[in-house]
Design a protein around this motif. Structure first.
Motif, PDB file in Angstrom:
ATOM      1  N   MET A 253       0.834  -1.078  -0.061  1.00 19.56           N
ATOM      2  CA  MET A 253      -0.076  -0.083  -0.087  1.00 19.56           C
ATOM      3  C   MET A 253       0.944   1.182   0.030  1.00 19.56           C
ATOM      4  SD  MET A 253      -3.006  -0.324  -0.158  1.00 19.56           S
ATOM      5  CE  MET A 253      -4.317  -1.614  -0.137  1.00 19.56           C
ATOM      6  N   GLN A 254       1.918   1.110   0.516  1.00 25.98           N
ATOM      7  CA  GLN A 254       2.925   2.355   0.593  1.00 25.98           C
ATOM      8  C   GLN A 254       3.347   2.833  -0.727  1.00 25.98           C
ATOM      9  OE1 GLN A 254       6.119   1.390   3.253  1.00 25.98           O
ATOM     10  NE2 GLN A 254       5.763   3.415   4.288  1.00 25.98           N
ATOM     11  N   VAL A 255       3.282   1.877  -1.912  1.00 30.76           N
ATOM     12  CA  VAL A 255       3.262   2.372  -3.192  1.00 30.76           C
ATOM     13  C   VAL A 255       2.304   2.710  -4.128  1.00 30.76           C
ATOM     14  CG1 VAL A 255       4.462   1.756  -5.289  1.00 30.76           C
ATOM     15  CG2 VAL A 255       5.898   1.268  -3.322  1.00 30.76           C
ATOM     16  N   ILE A 256       1.043   1.481  -3.647  1.00 33.95           N
ATOM     17  CA  ILE A 256      -0.089   1.765  -4.537  1.00 33.95           C
ATOM     18  C   ILE A 256      -0.910   3.100  -4.161  1.00 33.95           C
ATOM     19  CG2 ILE A 256      -2.387   0.868  -4.602  1.00 33.95           C
ATOM     20  CD1 ILE A 256      -1.090  -1.680  -4.416  1.00 33.95           C
ATOM     21  N   VAL A 257      -0.923   3.837  -2.830  1.00 31.82           N
ATOM     22  CA  VAL A 257      -1.553   4.857  -2.738  1.00 31.82           C
ATOM     23  C   VAL A 257      -1.092   6.194  -3.401  1.00 31.82           C
ATOM     24  CG1 VAL A 257      -2.240   6.362  -0.821  1.00 31.82           C
ATOM     25  CG2 VAL A 257      -2.724   3.869  -0.339  1.00 31.82           C
ATOM     26  N   PRO A 258       0.156   6.368  -3.293  1.00 33.68           N
ATOM     27  CA  PRO A 258       0.798   7.451  -3.865  1.00 33.68           C
ATOM     28  C   PRO A 258       0.474   7.277  -5.485  1.00 33.68           C
ATOM     29  CG  PRO A 258       2.398   6.885  -2.570  1.00 33.68           C
ATOM     30  CD  PRO A 258       1.392   5.857  -2.259  1.00 33.68           C
ATOM     31  N   LEU A 259       0.770   6.184  -5.872  1.00 31.42           N
ATOM     32  CA  LEU A 259       0.401   5.807  -7.291  1.00 31.42           C
ATOM     33  C   LEU A 259      -0.966   5.990  -7.691  1.00 31.42           C
ATOM     34  CD1 LEU A 259       1.739   4.811  -9.989  1.00 31.42           C
ATOM     35  CD2 LEU A 259       0.849   2.392  -9.404  1.00 31.42           C
ATOM     36  N   MET A 260      -1.870   5.676  -7.028  1.00 30.77           N
ATOM     37  CA  MET A 260      -3.366   6.053  -7.239  1.00 30.77           C
ATOM     38  C   MET A 260      -3.418   7.519  -7.138  1.00 30.77           C
ATOM     39  SD  MET A 260      -5.168   2.944  -4.856  1.00 30.77           S
ATOM     40  CE  MET A 260      -6.813   3.402  -5.407  1.00 30.77           C
ATOM     41  N   LEU A 261      -2.923   8.285  -6.304  1.00 26.22           N
ATOM     42  CA  LEU A 261      -3.000   9.712  -6.256  1.00 26.22           C
ATOM     43  C   LEU A 261      -2.474  10.483  -7.405  1.00 26.22           C
ATOM     44  CD1 LEU A 261      -2.272  10.362  -2.451  1.00 26.22           C
ATOM     45  CD2 LEU A 261      -4.437  10.455  -3.573  1.00 26.22           C
ATOM     46  N   PHE A 262      -1.385   9.756  -7.906  1.00 26.43           N
ATOM     47  CA  PHE A 262      -0.636  10.130  -9.115  1.00 26.43           C
ATOM     48  C   PHE A 262      -1.668  10.069 -10.109  1.00 26.43           C
ATOM     49  CE2 PHE A 262       2.009  10.273 -12.816  1.00 26.43           C
ATOM     50  CZ  PHE A 262       2.740  11.445 -12.540  1.00 26.43           C
ATOM     51  N   CYS A 263      -2.308   8.945 -10.510  1.00 29.67           N
ATOM     52  CA  CYS A 263      -3.189   8.582 -11.547  1.00 29.67           C
ATOM     53  C   CYS A 263      -4.227   9.603 -11.594  1.00 29.67           C
ATOM     54  CB  CYS A 263      -3.434   7.225 -11.724  1.00 29.67           C
ATOM     55  SG  CYS A 263      -2.297   6.176 -12.185  1.00 29.67           S
ATOM     56  N   SER A 264      -4.912   9.913 -10.256  1.00 26.43           N
ATOM     57  CA  SER A 264      -6.009  10.698  -9.992  1.00 26.43           C
ATOM     58  C   SER A 264      -5.775  12.154 -10.647  1.00 26.43           C
ATOM     59  CB  SER A 264      -6.306  10.855  -8.494  1.00 26.43           C
ATOM     60  OG  SER A 264      -7.399  11.818  -8.348  1.00 26.43           O
ATOM     61  N   SER A 265      -4.348  12.724 -10.066  1.00 26.35           N
ATOM     62  CA  SER A 265      -4.085  13.869 -10.713  1.00 26.35           C
ATOM     63  C   SER A 265      -3.815  14.017 -12.383  1.00 26.35           C
ATOM     64  CB  SER A 265      -2.659  14.083  -9.998  1.00 26.35           C
ATOM     65  OG  SER A 265      -2.821  14.271  -8.730  1.00 26.35           O
ATOM     66  N   ILE A 266      -3.471  12.839 -12.995  1.00 21.90           N
ATOM     67  CA  ILE A 266      -3.400  12.872 -14.366  1.00 21.90           C
ATOM     68  C   ILE A 266      -4.716  13.023 -14.845  1.00 21.90           C
ATOM     69  CG2 ILE A 266      -2.943  11.319 -16.201  1.00 21.90           C
ATOM     70  CD1 ILE A 266      -0.291  11.161 -15.308  1.00 21.90           C
ATOM     71  N   LEU A 267      -5.684  12.368 -14.514  1.00 24.34           N
ATOM     72  CA  LEU A 267      -6.871  12.408 -14.935  1.00 24.34           C
ATOM     73  C   LEU A 267      -7.462  13.778 -14.672  1.00 24.34           C
ATOM     74  CD1 LEU A 267      -8.744   9.021 -13.833  1.00 24.34           C
ATOM     75  CD2 LEU A 267      -8.037   9.675 -16.107  1.00 24.34           C
ATOM     76  N   MET A 268      -7.292  14.549 -13.360  1.00 22.95           N
ATOM     77  CA  MET A 268      -7.547  15.698 -13.103  1.00 22.95           C
ATOM     78  C   MET A 268      -7.131  16.899 -14.292  1.00 22.95           C
ATOM     79  SD  MET A 268     -10.022  17.795 -11.781  1.00 22.95           S
ATOM     80  CE  MET A 268     -10.679  16.955 -10.333  1.00 22.95           C
ATOM     81  N   ALA A 269      -5.893  16.733 -14.338  1.00 26.37           N
ATOM     82  CA  ALA A 269      -5.102  17.523 -15.216  1.00 26.37           C
ATOM     83  C   ALA A 269      -5.812  17.551 -16.647  1.00 26.37           C
ATOM     84  CB  ALA A 269      -3.736  17.370 -15.130  1.00 26.37           C
ATOM     85  N   LEU A 270      -6.057  16.308 -17.036  1.00 23.73           N
ATOM     86  CA  LEU A 270      -6.708  16.102 -18.432  1.00 23.73           C
ATOM     87  C   LEU A 270      -8.191  16.631 -18.307  1.00 23.73           C
ATOM     88  CD1 LEU A 270      -5.585  12.587 -19.367  1.00 23.73           C
ATOM     89  CD2 LEU A 270      -4.923  14.517 -20.540  1.00 23.73           C
TER      90      LEU A 270
END
Length: 109
Positions: free
Chosen positions: A1-18
């Protein structure tokens, strides 16, 4: 989870930026198309964001997750601007985004 959560937040940010900027590339389409396309991206972004915060609570503090989320949002805006909208970025901007990534690492670790 220590890697999955930041990765999910980054993917969320990509979608929001798009969602925020992607429609600019297709300005010849109508406003309603831009609005619907943006909302089509925002809904999964929101779900991903909420799941990441729920899963991450206890592993990360809320302020750590907020720092990851906000800074990755700014970095993703820069990436979408550069690689989707083809804006030029100065070397100082790249350095600034790199420093932002370092600041999040300092906050979280």
């Amino acid at each position: 989870m220590q890697v999955i959560v930041p990765l999910m937040l980054f993917c969320s940010s990509i979608l929001m930026a798009l969602a925020w900027l992607g429609h600019i590339r297709f300005r010849d389409k109508g406003f309603m198309v831009a609005l619907l396309a943006s909302w089509f991206l925002v809904l999964p972004e929101y779900v991903l964001n909420i799941i990441a915060f729920r899963w991450g609570h206890g592993i990360f503090s809320p302020s750590e997750m907020a720092a990851i989320n906000l800074s990755s949002g700014v970095i993703c805006i820069a990436l979408v601007s550069r690689y989707f909208l083809f804006e030029k970025m100065a070397k100082s901007q790249w350095i600034g985004f790199g420093l932002m990534a370092i600041s999040v690492a300092l906050i979280v670790y």
